[in-house]
Motif scaffolding. Structure first.
Motif, PDB file in Angstrom:
ATOM      1  N   PHE A   1       3.876   4.607   5.952  1.00 56.54           N
ATOM      2  CA  PHE A   1       4.396   5.423   4.840  1.00 56.54           C
ATOM      3  C   PHE A   1       3.525   6.664   4.642  1.00 56.54           C
ATOM      4  CE2 PHE A   1       6.402   1.341   3.720  1.00 56.54           C
ATOM      5  CZ  PHE A   1       7.699   1.782   3.559  1.00 56.54           C
TER       6      PHE A   1
ATOM      7  N   GLU B   1       4.030  -0.919  -7.136  1.00 56.50           N
ATOM      8  CA  GLU B   1       2.868  -0.510  -7.939  1.00 56.50           C
ATOM      9  C   GLU B   1       2.720   1.004  -7.953  1.00 56.50           C
ATOM     10  OE1 GLU B   1      -1.375  -1.956  -8.119  1.00 56.50           O
ATOM     11  OE2 GLU B   1      -0.565  -3.401  -6.704  1.00 56.50           O
ATOM     12  N   LEU B   2       3.108   1.619  -6.831  1.00 54.77           N
ATOM     13  CA  LEU B   2       2.978   3.071  -6.707  1.00 54.77           C
ATOM     14  C   LEU B   2       4.235   3.797  -7.188  1.00 54.77           C
ATOM     15  CD1 LEU B   2       1.294   2.982  -3.203  1.00 54.77           C
ATOM     16  CD2 LEU B   2       0.299   4.124  -5.185  1.00 54.77           C
ATOM     17  N   ASP B   3       5.136   3.060  -7.825  1.00 53.16           N
ATOM     18  CA  ASP B   3       6.393   3.646  -8.310  1.00 53.16           C
ATOM     19  C   ASP B   3       7.237   4.245  -7.197  1.00 53.16           C
ATOM     20  OD1 ASP B   3       6.720   3.103 -10.943  1.00 53.16           O
ATOM     21  OD2 ASP B   3       5.380   4.720 -11.608  1.00 53.16           O
ATOM     22  N   LEU B   4       7.221   3.591  -6.045  1.00 49.89           N
ATOM     23  CA  LEU B   4       8.094   3.986  -4.932  1.00 49.89           C
ATOM     24  C   LEU B   4       9.119   2.860  -4.794  1.00 49.89           C
ATOM     25  CD1 LEU B   4       5.275   5.096  -2.495  1.00 49.89           C
ATOM     26  CD2 LEU B   4       7.063   6.596  -3.373  1.00 49.89           C
TER      27      LEU B   4
ATOM     28  N   SER C   1      -5.292   3.546   1.777  1.00 46.79           N
ATOM     29  CA  SER C   1      -3.919   3.912   2.098  1.00 46.79           C
ATOM     30  C   SER C   1      -3.081   4.059   0.826  1.00 46.79           C
ATOM     31  CB  SER C   1      -3.331   2.818   2.989  1.00 46.79           C
ATOM     32  OG  SER C   1      -2.574   3.388   3.997  1.00 46.79           O
ATOM     33  N   MET C   2      -3.228   3.109  -0.089  1.00 45.82           N
ATOM     34  CA  MET C   2      -2.448   3.173  -1.332  1.00 45.82           C
ATOM     35  C   MET C   2      -2.792   4.428  -2.135  1.00 45.82           C
ATOM     36  SD  MET C   2      -2.278  -0.768  -2.658  1.00 45.82           S
ATOM     37  CE  MET C   2      -1.073  -0.486  -3.955  1.00 45.82           C
TER      38      MET C   2
ATOM     39  N   VAL D   1      -1.298   7.498  -0.477  1.00 49.20           N
ATOM     40  CA  VAL D   1       0.139   7.557  -0.756  1.00 49.20           C
ATOM     41  C   VAL D   1       0.361   7.989  -2.214  1.00 49.20           C
ATOM     42  CG1 VAL D   1       2.219   6.150  -1.017  1.00 49.20           C
ATOM     43  CG2 VAL D   1       0.810   5.894   1.029  1.00 49.20           C
TER      44      VAL D   1
ATOM     45  N   LEU E   1       1.317   0.212   5.443  1.00 45.83           N
ATOM     46  CA  LEU E   1       1.134   1.274   4.449  1.00 45.83           C
ATOM     47  C   LEU E   1       0.888   2.606   5.132  1.00 45.83           C
ATOM     48  CD1 LEU E   1      -1.141  -0.511   1.824  1.00 45.83           C
ATOM     49  CD2 LEU E   1       1.099   0.489   1.362  1.00 45.83           C
TER      50      LEU E   1
ATOM     51  N   ILE F   1       6.658  10.836  -0.859  1.00 41.34           N
ATOM     52  CA  ILE F   1       5.264  11.194  -0.549  1.00 41.34           C
ATOM     53  C   ILE F   1       5.169  12.179   0.602  1.00 41.34           C
ATOM     54  CG2 ILE F   1       4.343   9.026  -1.366  1.00 41.34           C
ATOM     55  CD1 ILE F   1       3.761   8.539   1.715  1.00 41.34           C
TER      56      ILE F   1
ATOM     57  N   ALA G   1       3.082  -3.328  -3.207  1.00 43.57           N
ATOM     58  CA  ALA G   1       2.261  -2.110  -3.277  1.00 43.57           C
ATOM     59  C   ALA G   1       3.149  -0.896  -3.565  1.00 43.57           C
ATOM     60  CB  ALA G   1       1.487  -1.914  -1.981  1.00 43.57           C
TER      61      ALA G   1
ATOM     62  N   LYS H   1      -0.511  11.675  -2.663  1.00 47.59           N
ATOM     63  CA  LYS H   1       0.462  12.568  -2.017  1.00 47.59           C
ATOM     64  C   LYS H   1       1.693  12.669  -2.905  1.00 47.59           C
ATOM     65  CE  LYS H   1      -0.333  12.419   2.985  1.00 47.59           C
ATOM     66  NZ  LYS H   1       0.180  11.908   4.264  1.00 47.59           N
ATOM     67  N   LYS H   2       2.061  11.538  -3.468  1.00 49.38           N
ATOM     68  CA  LYS H   2       3.237  11.510  -4.330  1.00 49.38           C
ATOM     69  C   LYS H   2       3.020  12.413  -5.548  1.00 49.38           C
ATOM     70  CE  LYS H   2       6.080   8.213  -6.798  1.00 49.38           C
ATOM     71  NZ  LYS H   2       5.482   7.747  -8.069  1.00 49.38           N
TER      72      LYS H   2
ATOM     73  N   VAL I   1      -3.177  -0.349  -9.149  1.00 49.16           N
ATOM     74  CA  VAL I   1      -3.475   0.935  -8.517  1.00 49.16           C
ATOM     75  C   VAL I   1      -3.297   2.102  -9.493  1.00 49.16           C
ATOM     76  CG1 VAL I   1      -1.247   1.512  -7.474  1.00 49.16           C
ATOM     77  CG2 VAL I   1      -3.345   2.063  -6.267  1.00 49.16           C
TER      78      VAL I   1
ATOM     79  N   ARG J   1      -8.279  -6.910  -7.168  1.00 46.62           N
ATOM     80  CA  ARG J   1      -8.137  -5.461  -7.256  1.00 46.62           C
ATOM     81  C   ARG J   1      -7.445  -5.073  -8.568  1.00 46.62           C
ATOM     82  NH1 ARG J   1      -3.936  -2.517  -6.436  1.00 46.62           N
ATOM     83  NH2 ARG J   1      -2.896  -3.790  -4.871  1.00 46.62           N
TER      84      ARG J   1
END
Ligand code: SF4
Ligand code: SF4
Lengths: 222, 140
Positions: free
Chosen positions: B57, B96-99, A47-48, A51, B54, B136, B93, A54-55, A9, A6
């Motif tokens: 969240f 990666e999402l900056d959380l 899901s990622m 999220v 996930l 989020i 993850a 939404k952020k 993200v 993958r």
């Protein structure tokens, strides 16, 4: 199988930054086996992305689906059932799948969610290693079944370079010198004499250096 | 930010949750289990999916705790090791999402009821209170 991973993200979020509705399309072929783009990974990516969006304060609608394969025309036809319901397709198949959708649906914005890495196998659970480079002119009958094209860092055809030390390749201590392995294998089979035969200069056109390749089986075309 | 009630989802296997679930929610809270913490039981830690964690969240959790058997004493042999790997994948993850990756934690506990079970959720509550609500959650 084709091994893929993958994409980060953040890179995917950037690709779909203008999209409000995305179809994440997995493939139940190779990428499902190497856990990069099967049904489970579609669920995780969805899901990622939800999220992540939404952020950013820009929620996204996602359709999750998988095709049997994305490298056959008849399976691609089934994406028409989602016509008008997405702004972009995020394909989790290898690059072949992405290309196929792009070829067959000129009006569809199809984007890659994985990096297609190599042809390989799972040497242990969760670990995949490159084994073949699809060179189109296989020499495994001369090398004890071990591929010098894919597994020698320099794709040498006549034995190791001077950087081979104690069976290890000079590029990295964790990379075995495949020519050492070829020698040991051929020796074990009592075929070491065959290694004295010089391999001629190779014609790399079959390896893709002569442009895109096509395979036609006349007996199968109607 | 520290006066909000964090939404904490605790995922635990059948064995580590047995006693905790036998006690009523009021009884658990009397022992100090945070008010905003909720127990999600799975048959085995190995059954936990990255996507379910996930999803917690996605659905508004501020923190997630995964509780499973001791690594070398899992009722189903490898279940708790698998749970730990999946919690690790979610940690990555989140990064990666900056959380904050600290919004998920993994714990290995003996079966039965132990104060540690409550402590795990309390510690997450403290951590989340310090970090603030999950970014989020925002406006839907
Ligand atoms: S599209 Fe790619 S990953 Fe899917 S089956 Fe075909 S070759 Fe394999
Ligand atoms: S020689 Fe060519 S076809 Fe044979 S295994 Fe190596 S890369 Fe693949």
């Amino acid at each position: 199988m084709i091994v893929a991973e993958r994409k980060p993200v953040g890179e995917i979020l950037k690709m779909i930054s203008d999209a409000k509705r995305v179809l994440i399309l997995g493939c139940r072929g190779c990428v499902s086996v190497c856990s990069a783009g099967g049904e489970r990974e579609v669920e995780i990516l969805a899901s990622m992305l939800k999220v992540g969006r939404k952020k950013e304060g820009k929620p996204i609608e996602i359709i999750e689906a998988s095709l049997v394969r994305q490298c056959d025309k008849e399976y691609i036809d089934s994406i028409d059932q989602w016509d008008g319901q997405f702004d972009a397709i995020l394909s989790m198949a290898c690059g072949v799948g992405v290309n196929f959708i792009a070829n067959l649906r000129p009006m569809v914005n199809v984007l890659p969610a994985v990096n297609t890495s190599f042809f390989g196998g799972s040497s242990e659970q969760g670990v995949w290693t490159e084994q073949c480079a699809g060179c189109g002119d296989c020499v495994l009958h001369l090398t004890g079944g071990l591929c010098p094209v894919a597994r020698c860092a320099k794709s040498l055809m006549n034995g190791p370079c001077g950087g081979s030390q104690d069976g290890v390749c000079e590029i990295h201590k964790d990379v075995p010198c495949i020519w050492q392995s070829v020698y040991e294998k051929m020796n074990g089979l009592g075929r070491q004499q065959e290694m004295l035969e010089l391999a001629p200069i190779r014609d790399w056109r079959s390896a893709g250096h002569g442009g895109p390749r096509t395979a036609v089986r006349d007996d199968l075309t109607v | 930010m520290s006066d909000f009630t964090p939404n904490i989802q605790v995922f635990c296997c059948h064995y580590t949750s047995q006693q905790a679930l036998a006690v009523s929610p009021e009884g658990l809270q009397a022992d100090g289990f945070p008010a905003g913490a909720n127990i999600n039981r799975v048959v085995c830690g190995g059954k936990l999916k990255v996507s379910s964690l996930l999803k917690a969240f996605e659905d508004g959790a501020d923190g997630v705790c995964v509780v499973a058997c001791p690594e070398d004493k899992c009722h189903n042999l490898m279940g708790s090791q698998r749970a730990a790997k999946r919690a690790g994948a979610v940690k990555k993850a989140l990064a990666e999402l900056d959380l904050e990756p600290e919004r998920i934690s993994m714990h290995h506990l003996e079966r039965g009821f132990h104060q540690e079970f409550v402590t795990v959720a309390q510690e997450m509550e403290q951590r989340v209170k310090a970090m603030g609500p999950s970014p989020i959650k925002g406006e839907e």
